[in-house]
Design a protein around this motif. Structure first.
Motif, mmCIF file in Angstrom:
data_model
loop_
_atom_site.group_PDB
_atom_site.id
_atom_site.type_symbol
_atom_site.label_atom_id
_atom_site.label_comp_id
_atom_site.label_asym_id
_atom_site.label_seq_id
_atom_site.Cartn_x
_atom_site.Cartn_y
_atom_site.Cartn_z
ATOM 1 N N ASP A 60 -4.780 102.203 19.379
ATOM 2 C CA ASP A 60 -4.593 103.570 18.899
ATOM 3 C C ASP A 60 -3.142 103.975 19.153
ATOM 4 O OD1 ASP A 60 -4.530 106.330 18.488
ATOM 5 O OD2 ASP A 60 -6.453 106.690 19.477
ATOM 6 N N ASN A 96 -1.958 106.713 19.590
ATOM 7 C CA ASN A 96 -1.874 107.797 20.573
ATOM 8 C C ASN A 96 -2.003 107.301 22.010
ATOM 9 O OD1 ASN A 96 -1.643 110.049 18.696
ATOM 10 N ND2 ASN A 96 -3.733 109.512 18.086
ATOM 11 N N ASP A 97 -2.345 106.050 22.174
ATOM 12 C CA ASP A 97 -2.410 105.432 23.503
ATOM 13 C C ASP A 97 -1.123 104.638 23.689
ATOM 14 O OD1 ASP A 97 -2.843 103.811 25.715
ATOM 15 O OD2 ASP A 97 -4.964 103.508 25.289
ATOM 16 N N ASP A 98 -0.133 105.271 24.312
ATOM 17 C CA ASP A 98 1.199 104.667 24.393
ATOM 18 C C ASP A 98 1.180 103.268 24.995
ATOM 19 O OD1 ASP A 98 2.166 106.960 23.297
ATOM 20 O OD2 ASP A 98 3.500 107.495 24.954
ATOM 21 N N ALA A 125 -1.301 101.038 25.312
ATOM 22 C CA ALA A 125 -2.000 100.038 24.497
ATOM 23 C C ALA A 125 -1.225 99.733 23.217
ATOM 24 C CB ALA A 125 -3.408 100.531 24.165
#
Length: 377
Positions: free
Chosen positions: A308, A310-312, A314
């Motif tokens: 995602d 929005n998951d910096d 990952a």
């Protein structure tokens, strides 16, 4: 409103929400003025990759920076604040990158560089959200310096524009060039008259010339150099001998050696497919800018498939994995998020009526960059 109408409206709103792109990309690049061909190729290569992938989960907002730092900053602010983009990309020029990238990554956005990769962002200014997909600015010039040494040049005259990439270019060349310098000159960015510099070259006692003058600057210099009668070997990076530039320069470029991390004749399946598809769609051969734009889009798609945005942590790890088929062949990132790749030597040739390049040697293998140890992320 009736219950039926309310339900229909709710359904349409839900459908619209679902139809929105999962990732929104802001592309700021140069689409007008003297450097327009570089930005156009960047855009076209990037969009070709999305078209070939058949993806509908990426929305791209494209704006023209006009090669002006203040315009680039305004566009970045607009894209971040109003457009709500997740990723920025596309800047060609290093002075514009320095104006935009630190502020963008400071606000938590990912920036994927299709071209500009100044030293300031590779060392102490590195950032986990910044990935140079192209190279580090010094790389092609390092390859040219290594080639000049391998060729036996002993007194080279060097020149470049006075801006971050120009300074990186001469620094990179000198890092692997072992001879003396007949002269070292910084020109104006955007300069078109090189009579004074060519006169300096003529009087310098040089046995060769290295120059970095991208876009229209390179066209002007090469034409004036050929007309001057100065008959010293030229060496440069791909930026001054790339596909669009060569057609404008013509015979004056034939036989000149230049360094590049990519060439249309690189022998791998991804590159063959890219060159064929680009030529079919746009009716011209691709440049290094198009190749880098294409790779950047495919890197982005590979990360979207794993994490995602929005998951910096990952998403950054997914980008770092570089799990895509690069047109450059083997591709990986160094610790400071800049590529590890070969630097080749190309020669300008003519195929039918088209001026182009062919690989004649490898100047450097698996080159990372000089700033990895300065990056503490």
């Amino acid at each position: 409103m009736t219950f039926k109408g309310l339900m229909l409206g709710t359904a349409l709103a839900a459908a619209a929400t679902l139809a929105q792109a999962d990732v929104k990309v802001g592309m700021i690049t140069t689409l007008s003025g003297g450097g327009a061909s570089l930005g156009i190729d960047t855009r076209d290569g990037f969009m070709l990759a999305l078209d070939r992938a058949g993806r509908d989960d990426v929305e791209v907002v494209i704006e023209d920076d006009q090669r002006k730092p203040d315009v680039a900053v305004q566009l970045a602010d607009k894209m971040i604040q109003s457009e709500k983009v997740d990723v920025l990309t596309g800047i060609v020029w290093s002075n514009l990158a320095m104006a935009v990238v630190p502020a963008a990554t400071g606000q938590g956005l990912f920036y994927l560089s299709t071209n500009a990769a100044p030293a300031q962002l590779a060392g102490r200014g590195c950032n986990p959200n910044y990935f140079a997909v192209s190279y580090q600015n010094d790389n092609l010039h390092e390859g040219a310096g290594a080639y000049a040494t391998q060729t036996g040049f002993e007194n080279t005259f060097i020149l470049a524009p006075n801006y971050p990439a120009g300074k990186d270019s001469l620094t990179g060349f000198k890092r692997f060039y072992e001879g003396d310098l007949a002269g070292e000159v910084y020109t104006q960015l955007g300069q078109t008259d090189y009579a004074a510099e060519i006169a300096q070259i003529r009087a310098s006692g040089a046995d060769s010339v290295f120059f970095f003058l991208p876009g229209g600057m390179g066209i002007s210099f090469l034409k004036q150099y050929a007309a001057s009668g100065v008959d010293l070997p030229l060496v440069g990076p791909a930026f001054s001998f790339d596909q669009g530039i060569l057609q404008a320069v013509g015979e004056a470029a034939l036989g000149v050696k230049n360094s590049s991390t990519w060439s249309k004749d690189l022998d791998n399946a991804a590159n063959a497919a890219f060159v064929s598809a680009f030529e079919e769609k746009y009716d011209r051969l691709p440049s290094i800018y198009a190749a880098q734009g294409y790779d950047t889009a495919n890197l982005l798609l590979s990360a979207i498939d794993k994490a995602d945005v929005n998951d910096d942590a990952a998403f950054g790890a997914a980008l770092k994995a570089a799990d895509f088929d690069s047109v450059r062949g083997t591709f990986s990132f160094a610790a400071n998020n800049h590529p590890i790749q070969n630097v080749y030597v190309r020669e300008v040739i003519k195929e039918g009526d088209i001026f182009t390049n062919k690989i004649v040697a490898t100047a450097m293998e698996d080159r990372a960059n000089a700033y990895v140890d300065d990056c503490k992320m």
